[in-house]
Design a protein around this motif. Structure first.
Motif, PDB file in Angstrom:
ATOM      1  N   TYR A  14     -12.618   0.238  -6.191  1.00  0.00           N
ATOM      2  CA  TYR A  14     -12.248   0.880  -4.933  1.00  0.00           C
ATOM      3  C   TYR A  14     -13.178   0.405  -3.818  1.00  0.00           C
ATOM      4  O   TYR A  14     -12.737   0.030  -2.734  1.00  0.00           O
ATOM      5  CB  TYR A  14     -12.323   2.396  -5.103  1.00  0.00           C
TER       6      TYR A  14
ATOM      7  N   GLU B  39     -12.155  -3.038  -2.814  1.00  0.00           N
ATOM      8  CA  GLU B  39     -10.979  -3.034  -1.933  1.00  0.00           C
ATOM      9  C   GLU B  39     -11.359  -2.669  -0.502  1.00  0.00           C
ATOM     10  O   GLU B  39     -10.747  -3.127   0.449  1.00  0.00           O
ATOM     11  CB  GLU B  39      -9.925  -2.047  -2.438  1.00  0.00           C
TER      12      GLU B  39
ATOM     13  N   THR C 239      -4.344   6.879   1.393  1.00  0.00           N
ATOM     14  CA  THR C 239      -3.894   5.817   0.494  1.00  0.00           C
ATOM     15  C   THR C 239      -3.890   6.319  -0.944  1.00  0.00           C
ATOM     16  O   THR C 239      -4.868   6.907  -1.403  1.00  0.00           O
ATOM     17  CB  THR C 239      -4.825   4.596   0.600  1.00  0.00           C
TER      18      THR C 239
ATOM     19  N   SER D  90       1.009   4.884 -14.977  1.00  0.00           N
ATOM     20  CA  SER D  90      -0.041   4.181 -14.228  1.00  0.00           C
ATOM     21  C   SER D  90      -0.190   4.749 -12.825  1.00  0.00           C
ATOM     22  O   SER D  90      -1.301   5.006 -12.355  1.00  0.00           O
ATOM     23  CB  SER D  90       0.279   2.682 -14.126  1.00  0.00           C
ATOM     24  N   ARG D  91       0.931   4.963 -12.164  1.00  0.00           N
ATOM     25  CA  ARG D  91       0.860   5.499 -10.799  1.00  0.00           C
ATOM     26  C   ARG D  91       0.373   6.942 -10.825  1.00  0.00           C
ATOM     27  O   ARG D  91      -0.357   7.384  -9.943  1.00  0.00           O
ATOM     28  CB  ARG D  91       2.233   5.408 -10.124  1.00  0.00           C
TER      29      ARG D  91
ATOM     30  N   ARG E 232       0.856  -1.190   0.000  1.00  0.00           N
ATOM     31  CA  ARG E 232       0.000   0.000   0.000  1.00  0.00           C
ATOM     32  C   ARG E 232       0.889   1.235   0.000  1.00  0.00           C
ATOM     33  O   ARG E 232       1.828   1.332   0.785  1.00  0.00           O
ATOM     34  CB  ARG E 232      -0.883   0.021   1.248  1.00  0.00           C
TER      35      ARG E 232
ATOM     36  N   ASP F  42      -3.262   6.802 -11.028  1.00  0.00           N
ATOM     37  CA  ASP F  42      -3.838   6.489  -9.714  1.00  0.00           C
ATOM     38  C   ASP F  42      -3.971   7.754  -8.870  1.00  0.00           C
ATOM     39  O   ASP F  42      -4.994   7.994  -8.227  1.00  0.00           O
ATOM     40  CB  ASP F  42      -2.940   5.498  -8.952  1.00  0.00           C
TER      41      ASP F  42
ATOM     42  N   TYR G 173      -2.464   4.189  -3.708  1.00  0.00           N
ATOM     43  CA  TYR G 173      -2.748   3.034  -4.552  1.00  0.00           C
ATOM     44  C   TYR G 173      -2.254   1.782  -3.833  1.00  0.00           C
ATOM     45  O   TYR G 173      -1.537   1.867  -2.829  1.00  0.00           O
ATOM     46  CB  TYR G 173      -2.083   3.161  -5.940  1.00  0.00           C
ATOM     47  N   ARG G 174      -2.670   0.638  -4.375  1.00  0.00           N
ATOM     48  CA  ARG G 174      -2.188  -0.636  -3.857  1.00  0.00           C
ATOM     49  C   ARG G 174      -1.541  -1.410  -4.984  1.00  0.00           C
ATOM     50  O   ARG G 174      -1.896  -1.251  -6.151  1.00  0.00           O
ATOM     51  CB  ARG G 174      -3.345  -1.451  -3.265  1.00  0.00           C
TER      52      ARG G 174
ATOM     53  N   TRP H 147      -6.577  10.161  -9.996  1.00  0.00           N
ATOM     54  CA  TRP H 147      -7.902   9.703  -9.611  1.00  0.00           C
ATOM     55  C   TRP H 147      -8.208  10.084  -8.163  1.00  0.00           C
ATOM     56  O   TRP H 147      -9.288  10.596  -7.853  1.00  0.00           O
ATOM     57  CB  TRP H 147      -8.028   8.187  -9.814  1.00  0.00           C
TER      58      TRP H 147
ATOM     59  N   ASP I 229       2.472  -6.867  -9.910  1.00  0.00           N
ATOM     60  CA  ASP I 229       2.722  -5.432 -10.034  1.00  0.00           C
ATOM     61  C   ASP I 229       4.185  -5.126  -9.707  1.00  0.00           C
ATOM     62  O   ASP I 229       4.868  -5.905  -9.036  1.00  0.00           O
ATOM     63  CB  ASP I 229       1.816  -4.637  -9.087  1.00  0.00           C
TER      64      ASP I 229
ATOM     65  N   ARG J 188     -13.725   1.828 -11.970  1.00  0.00           N
ATOM     66  CA  ARG J 188     -12.661   2.161 -11.034  1.00  0.00           C
ATOM     67  C   ARG J 188     -13.224   2.369  -9.623  1.00  0.00           C
ATOM     68  O   ARG J 188     -12.645   1.908  -8.645  1.00  0.00           O
ATOM     69  CB  ARG J 188     -11.972   3.432 -11.539  1.00  0.00           C
TER      70      ARG J 188
END
Lengths: 220, 220
Positions: A192, A195, A68, A131-132, A56, A135, A70-71, A138, A76, A188
Motif C-alpha cells: 500500500y 502504491e 479507494t 479477493s475483492r 481504481r 481487499d 482496491y486497484r 483490509w 486482473d 500488504r
C-alpha cells in the motif's frame, strides 16, 4: 498484449463451445486515464479483463469524499463491472481508469451464461469475489483500527535513522517481528505504501522515497 | 425445526446422490449463547445452517475493540465457518452464538466436493458471499461517512415531536424522501436500529423504544 486465455487458469478445462464463445465475443476496449468504467452510462458491461493499465475502485460519500477500495493491474479481472449479473450485490462502487488501459470485455450476457454452465467459471467468480472482499475487509480494518500504517511508518523511520540511510536492508519478516504482527499484514501495508509512492520494494530491501510523508503518517 | 432442504432453494435440482450426501452427512449442532463458532478449535467446520437462534460476526482489533459486521438468523447460512474451503479469503472474522442456537453443519469436505460438482451450489455460494460482502460494504460506508444514522435519528425524533407520539405512522419511502436517500438505505438503517432495540417496525408504522439513545445518535 495478453490474450483472453491468459485470464482464466482453467481455460483448457472449458468446453470447446465456451472457449469459442469467449474468443469470438470478447471485445477489445481502450480507456483513457480518468474514464469511468462503473457506473457505465446505465449499461451492464460485463467482466473486464485488464491487459495493460490500471483501474481504481472507490466509494463516494454524499459529500463527495472518495475512499479507494482496491486497484486492478495487468491480468486482473474487474468483476463488479458485471455486478448486474450477480445476485445480492447491494452496494455501489465506482471504478475508473487510473492509467490509459487496454482491456477485453466479456459481455454480461455471455458471462451470465458461462457461470450458469461452467462450474469452473462459477468457482472462479467466487475466488475473484473473495479477493475483492478481502481487499475491502483490509480497508475496513485500516479505517477502524488504523494503527498499523502509523506503527509501520514509525518503525521504518527508526530503521532509517539507525542505518543512517533511506535504503534499508530489511525483510518483511523482520518488520513483522518489530510490530508483533503477521508477515502478510506487513507485506500488504508495504505494498500500500508502495502504491502511494512512499517507498520502493526490492528483494530484502526497502527504499524510502518520501520521509516527510512517512513522518506525517507516523504521527497518526 | 427446518430441515436441510429448506436451506437450498435449488434442492430439487441437485443430483439424487448429492441430496443423499447432504441428508446423510449433515450434523445437528447446538450452541449456547456465547459459544465461539469461528475460529473453532483450529478445525475447519464447514457450512453452518442456522435452524433457530442467532450468530454474530465481528472483527476484533489488536486492542480488543469489537465491530459487528452482520448477524445471521433462522434459515441463514454461515459461509465463513467454511472459509477454509474457499480460496482467496485473506481475512479473519470471528463468529459467536448470540443466542442459544440450533444448526446443521455441512462438513467442509462434503461442501468442498459439492461446490466442485454442483453448479447450483457454486453459484449459491457466490450469492451468499455477495450478501456478506454487501453487509460489510454497508458497515464500511457507515464508518466512513456515518451521517445516515445521525440524520435518520434526527428525522425520527422530529416526526415523534410533530405527531406527539412515539408510535409513528410513517413509511420507509416517506423517510427516504425526508433524507434525500434511497428507500433501501433507509430500510437497512431502520433494521439496524431495530436490532439495537431502538425501535419496532410494523407495516406502515415505526414505534420508538428508546428516545434517549436516539437523541444521543442524533447528536452525532
Amino acid at each position: 498484449m495478453p490474450d483472453i486465455r491468459a485470464f482464466f487458469p482453467f481455460w483448457d478445462a472449458l468446453s470447446p463451445e465456451h472457449r469459442e464463445d469467449l474468443l469470438r465475443h470478447c471485445q477489445p476496449r481502450r480507456f483513457e486515464k480518468g474514464d469511468v468504467i462503473l457506473p457505465y452510462k446505465g449499461q451492464c458491461l460485463g467482466l473486464m479483463l485488464v491487459q495493460s493499465g490500471q483501474f481504481r475502485a472507490f466509494i463516494l460519500s454524499d459529500s463527495g469524499k472518495e475512499v479507494t477500495l482496491y486497484r486492478l493491474y495487468d491480468l486482473d479481472i474487474c468483476l463488479f463491472s458485471a455486478s448486474c449479473v450477480m445476485n445480492n450485490i447491494q452496494f455501489d462502487i465506482q471504478i475508473e481508469a487510473e492509467k490509459d488501459t487496454r482491456a477485453l470485455l466479456v459481455p454480461s450476457s455471455l458471462y451470465q451464461r458461462l457461470i450458469q454452465q461452467s462450474i469452473d467459471m462459477a468457482n472462479y467468480t467466487n475466488q475473484l469475489m473473495a479477493s475483492r472482499f478481502s481487499d475491502v475487509m483490509w480497508i475496513l480494518e485500516q479505517v477502524l483500527f488504523k494503527s498499523m500504517d502509523c506503527r509501520l511508518a514509525q518503525v521504518l523511520l527508526e530503521h532509517a535513522a539507525s542505518q543512517g540511510s533511506s535504503d534499508l536492508v530489511l525483510t518483511h519478516e523482520a518488520l513483522a517481528r518489530d510490530l508483533g504482527s503477521a508477515r502478510e499484514v506487513v507485506t500488504r501495508m508495504l505494498k500500500y505504501f508502495r502504491e502511494e509512492e512512499l517507498l520502493e520494494l526490492t528483494r530484502g530491501r526497502i527504499r524510502l522515497l518520501d520521509e516527510g510523508r512517512l513522518q506525517k503518517i507516523a504521527a497518526g
